[in-house]
Design a protein around this motif. Structure first.
Motif, mmCIF file in Angstrom:
data_model
loop_
_atom_site.group_PDB
_atom_site.id
_atom_site.type_symbol
_atom_site.label_atom_id
_atom_site.label_comp_id
_atom_site.label_asym_id
_atom_site.label_seq_id
_atom_site.Cartn_x
_atom_site.Cartn_y
_atom_site.Cartn_z
ATOM 1 N N GLU A 199 0.808 -1.090 0.042
ATOM 2 C CA GLU A 199 0.030 0.287 -0.065
ATOM 3 C C GLU A 199 0.733 1.344 -0.112
ATOM 4 O OE1 GLU A 199 -2.778 -0.761 3.375
ATOM 5 O OE2 GLU A 199 -4.107 -1.029 1.925
ATOM 6 N N ILE A 200 1.963 1.670 0.653
ATOM 7 C CA ILE A 200 2.763 2.043 1.092
ATOM 8 C C ILE A 200 3.839 2.381 -0.297
ATOM 9 C CG2 ILE A 200 4.911 3.751 1.847
ATOM 10 C CD1 ILE A 200 3.428 2.352 4.936
ATOM 11 N N ASN A 201 4.424 1.372 -0.558
ATOM 12 C CA ASN A 201 5.327 1.586 -2.083
ATOM 13 C C ASN A 201 4.410 1.360 -3.098
ATOM 14 O OD1 ASN A 201 7.220 1.471 0.592
ATOM 15 N ND2 ASN A 201 7.811 -1.036 0.009
ATOM 16 N N LEU A 202 3.347 0.536 -3.421
ATOM 17 C CA LEU A 202 3.099 0.961 -4.691
ATOM 18 C C LEU A 202 1.594 1.612 -5.085
ATOM 19 C CD1 LEU A 202 3.304 -0.160 -7.228
ATOM 20 C CD2 LEU A 202 2.364 -2.901 -6.945
ATOM 21 N N ILE A 203 0.833 1.058 -4.077
ATOM 22 C CA ILE A 203 0.015 2.127 -4.608
ATOM 23 C C ILE A 203 0.097 3.664 -4.155
ATOM 24 C CG2 ILE A 203 -2.550 2.146 -3.666
ATOM 25 C CD1 ILE A 203 -2.917 -0.648 -3.476
ATOM 26 N N GLY A 204 0.743 3.994 -2.651
ATOM 27 C CA GLY A 204 1.177 5.082 -2.181
ATOM 28 C C GLY A 204 1.818 6.231 -3.967
ATOM 29 N N THR A 205 3.252 5.232 -4.792
ATOM 30 C CA THR A 205 3.161 5.503 -6.179
ATOM 31 C C THR A 205 2.189 5.916 -6.865
ATOM 32 O OG1 THR A 205 5.588 4.463 -5.231
ATOM 33 C CG2 THR A 205 5.031 4.942 -7.519
#
Length: 252
Positions: free
Chosen positions: A109-115
């Motif tokens: 969620e942070i690394n990919l979806i946040g990006t």
């Protein structure tokens, strides 16, 4: 892309790779909005040209509000650099049990979806601006990792999230080409960031010895220089650049 006289958004902008990139953009004449969590912003140095904005990249409403702040700066939003990320390690199966499924979800969620969230909302704002004389409206630089290619033991979640960013790069560049927006990704190797600040000098020396050349950790300022070069180089698009001293990571 000219950096002087534009607005730029940098996630994870209070320290590490994001902090160095925010400072480099400000020095180049951009009005920079550095997104980060409140606790990180409290520790960030005051830098002329940088406005810190409290925002969690997993919260689309907070990201949208930060983008709105950047678009109200009086200069066009042309740049977004995604540096926010986490990298906890855990094996899929270990002596203490299976991988925490909630931790896997959090990392993605942070690394990919946040990006993806920042890329999408920033691109929407860029697309609404007038293009420059070359038809350009903006550039997004994402941060992957060489773990996307050679994930080590304990990096299943982290490598998954960073591989997603690698896979996102080309289709995002193709999607946004009609809006005059480029998309690039940097895949750093072992970087001298706050994530490594707590390890011993012995461990740091061992990590550096594994790099082919130069045998040292990469510096946040080197990441920032590459980000600046990508932004200014109009023919770079849809590609991932490894910045790792020719390091190819071993299984552990």
């Amino acid at each position: 892309m000219q950096i002087n006289g534009i607005a730029a958004l940098v996630t994870g902008g209070a320290s590490g790779l994001g902090g160095a990139t925010a400072r480099a953009l400000a020095e180049a004449g951009a009005t920079v909005f550095a997104l980060d969590l409140p606790a990180a912003i409290e520790q960030a140095p005051a830098v002329e040209g940088i406005t810190y904005v409290a925002a969690d990249v997993t919260d689309a409403d907070q990201v949208a509000a930060a983008v709105a702040t950047a678009t109200s700066a009086g200069v066009p939003l042309r740049v977004a650099v995604n540096c926010a990320g986490i990298g906890p390690a855990a094996r899929i199966l270990s002596r203490t049990g299976r991988h925490d499924l909630g931790l896997y979800r959090k990392i993605v969620e942070i690394n990919l979806i946040g990006t993806f969230t920042v890329l999408t909302l920033a691109a929407e704002a860029m697309a609404a601006t007038e293009p420059d004389e070359h038809g350009q409206r903006g550039v997004v630089v994402n941060t992957a990792s060489i773990a996307a290619y050679e994930g080590q033991i304990g990096q299943a979640a982290y490598a998954s999230s960073k591989s997603g960013i690698v896979g996102l790069t080309l289709p995002a560049a193709r999607d946004l080409a009609s809006s005059g927006i480029r998309v690039m990704t940097i895949a750093p190797g072992i970087m001298d960031t706050p994530m490594l600040a707590k390890v011993s000098e012995e461990v740091r020396a061992t990590l550096a010895e594994g790099v082919t050349f130069p045998k040292r950790l990469g510096g946040p300022e080197e990441f920032a220089r590459l980000a600046i070069a990508i932004i200014e180089h109009d023919y770079l698009n849809g590609e991932v650049i490894r910045m790792d001293g020719a390091l190819r990571m071993s299984p552990r």
